[in-house]
Motif scaffolding. Structure first.
Motif, mmCIF file in Angstrom:
data_model
loop_
_atom_site.group_PDB
_atom_site.id
_atom_site.type_symbol
_atom_site.label_atom_id
_atom_site.label_comp_id
_atom_site.label_asym_id
_atom_site.label_seq_id
_atom_site.Cartn_x
_atom_site.Cartn_y
_atom_site.Cartn_z
ATOM 1 N N SER A 9 -63.310 13.774 -51.678
ATOM 2 C CA SER A 9 -62.899 13.287 -50.353
ATOM 3 C C SER A 9 -63.810 12.176 -49.856
ATOM 4 C CB SER A 9 -62.901 14.442 -49.348
ATOM 5 O OG SER A 9 -61.940 15.415 -49.693
ATOM 6 N N ALA A 10 -65.055 12.198 -50.320
ATOM 7 C CA ALA A 10 -66.007 11.181 -49.883
ATOM 8 C C ALA A 10 -65.902 9.885 -50.695
ATOM 9 C CB ALA A 10 -67.432 11.727 -49.982
ATOM 10 N N MET A 11 -65.134 9.895 -51.791
ATOM 11 C CA MET A 11 -65.003 8.699 -52.618
ATOM 12 C C MET A 11 -64.218 7.621 -51.878
ATOM 13 S SD MET A 11 -66.619 9.425 -55.458
ATOM 14 C CE MET A 11 -67.750 10.298 -54.358
ATOM 15 N N GLN A 12 -64.615 6.386 -52.063
ATOM 16 C CA GLN A 12 -63.996 5.273 -51.355
ATOM 17 C C GLN A 12 -63.415 4.264 -52.338
ATOM 18 O OE1 GLN A 12 -63.741 4.986 -47.945
ATOM 19 N NE2 GLN A 12 -64.633 7.049 -47.835
ATOM 20 N N LEU A 13 -62.228 3.771 -52.027
ATOM 21 C CA LEU A 13 -61.640 2.681 -52.792
ATOM 22 C C LEU A 13 -62.436 1.406 -52.551
ATOM 23 C CD1 LEU A 13 -59.275 1.329 -54.393
ATOM 24 C CD2 LEU A 13 -58.166 0.989 -52.162
ATOM 25 N N MET A 14 -62.837 0.752 -53.620
ATOM 26 C CA MET A 14 -63.445 -0.581 -53.539
ATOM 27 C C MET A 14 -62.312 -1.569 -53.783
ATOM 28 S SD MET A 14 -66.883 0.256 -55.752
ATOM 29 C CE MET A 14 -67.766 1.801 -55.468
ATOM 30 N N ASP A 15 -61.691 -2.003 -52.720
ATOM 31 C CA ASP A 15 -60.429 -2.736 -52.811
ATOM 32 C C ASP A 15 -60.652 -4.181 -53.241
ATOM 33 O OD1 ASP A 15 -57.727 -2.973 -52.746
ATOM 34 O OD2 ASP A 15 -57.501 -2.610 -50.602
ATOM 35 N N GLU A 31 -69.189 7.847 -59.026
ATOM 36 C CA GLU A 31 -69.684 6.723 -58.230
ATOM 37 C C GLU A 31 -70.527 5.749 -59.025
ATOM 38 O OE1 GLU A 31 -70.340 7.557 -53.688
ATOM 39 O OE2 GLU A 31 -71.275 9.179 -54.840
ATOM 40 N N LEU A 49 -61.487 2.657 -58.030
ATOM 41 C CA LEU A 49 -61.438 3.954 -57.362
ATOM 42 C C LEU A 49 -62.157 4.977 -58.219
ATOM 43 C CD1 LEU A 49 -60.356 5.778 -55.048
ATOM 44 C CD2 LEU A 49 -58.334 6.183 -56.472
ATOM 45 N N GLN A 74 -55.332 9.830 -52.524
ATOM 46 C CA GLN A 74 -56.138 8.606 -52.577
ATOM 47 C C GLN A 74 -55.557 7.617 -53.577
ATOM 48 O OE1 GLN A 74 -60.000 10.086 -53.612
ATOM 49 N NE2 GLN A 74 -60.610 10.503 -51.501
#
Length: 231
Positions: A9-15, A31, A49, A74
């Motif tokens: 849930s804490a993972m973020q897309l690096m768009d 990560e 991602l 996600q």
């Protein structure tokens, strides 16, 4: 909610800055790998991602469990799909990326993670597979940087299986009058690769090894990892 879900849930897309034609999303393990790939990508058209831990087997479980598992919403949102679990709605959506690149470690865990991701896509976004938008990237397991003794010309040579790696080392050791080994890499995860090696072998479309997932490969995944589908 278990620890793996909280971490995912804490993972973020690096768009990427652009979307649509010729843009691609890399799905990687963790990560550290995501940071390494993000550092060498073309940020205009390549997004990253992270996938933390081994994904839920979306083929065997209920739709409700898939929808509640953080990775799949996600991934659906990153791809521009309206739903993590509605295959019909997803088929009609305009994608944010032309390609989904599964860039995973070349070991047993990476193979298993890749299989689980393919099972999710086959069940809930089958058009991505049918239209050839899903590719498996093949990272090297080892590499040598060698210089020709007569000309000094430098070349990087990659091995993609343990057998190739052994043969590569044996060939270099057997011809010290022809080659000088300048550097050797052994694969310990994407983040362990020097940036220029990661870019060349895994990220740059002009030099990486990446293959479209075929129907035959998908059927093999279903045969080994699928079993009876969920509701």
């Amino acid at each position: 909610m278990n620890a793996t879900r909280r971490t995912q849930s804490a993972m973020q897309l690096m768009d990427s800055r652009q979307h649509g034609a010729d843009c691609e999303l890399f799905l990687v393990e963790g990560e550290s790998a995501a940071g390494a790939v993000a550092a060498v990508r073309d940020a205009r058209r390549q997004a990253v991602l992270p996938c933390q831990g081994k994904p839920l087997n979306a083929w065997r479980t209920s739709t409700a469990r898939v929808a509640a598992y953080p990775l799949y919403p996600q991934l659906a949102a990153a791809l521009g799909l309206p739903s993590a679990t509605d295959a019909a709605a997803n088929a009609a959506a305009a994608p944010r990326f032309e390609r989904l690149m599964l860039l995973l470690d070349p070991d047993a865990d990476g193979i298993h993670i890749g299989a689980l991701l393919l099972l999710y896509l086959k069940r809930f976004a089958p058009d991505w597979l049918a239209q050839g938008h899903v590719l498996m990237v093949r990272p090297p397991v080892a590499g040598l940087r060698v210089a020709a003794c007569d000309t000094g010309e430098v070349e990087d040579v990659w091995a993609y299986t343990p057998e190739q790696a052994r043969a590569l080392r044996q060939r270099a050791a057997a011809a010290p009058d022809r080659w000088t080994v300048l550097r050797e890499w052994g694969f310990r995860g994407l983040a362990s690769l020097p940036p220029e090696v990661l870019r060349t072998t895994c990220v740059d479309p002009a030099t990486r090894r990446a293959d479209v997932v075929t129907p035959e490969q998908m059927q093999s995944v279903i045969d080994v990892f699928g079993g009876a589908p969920g509701d």
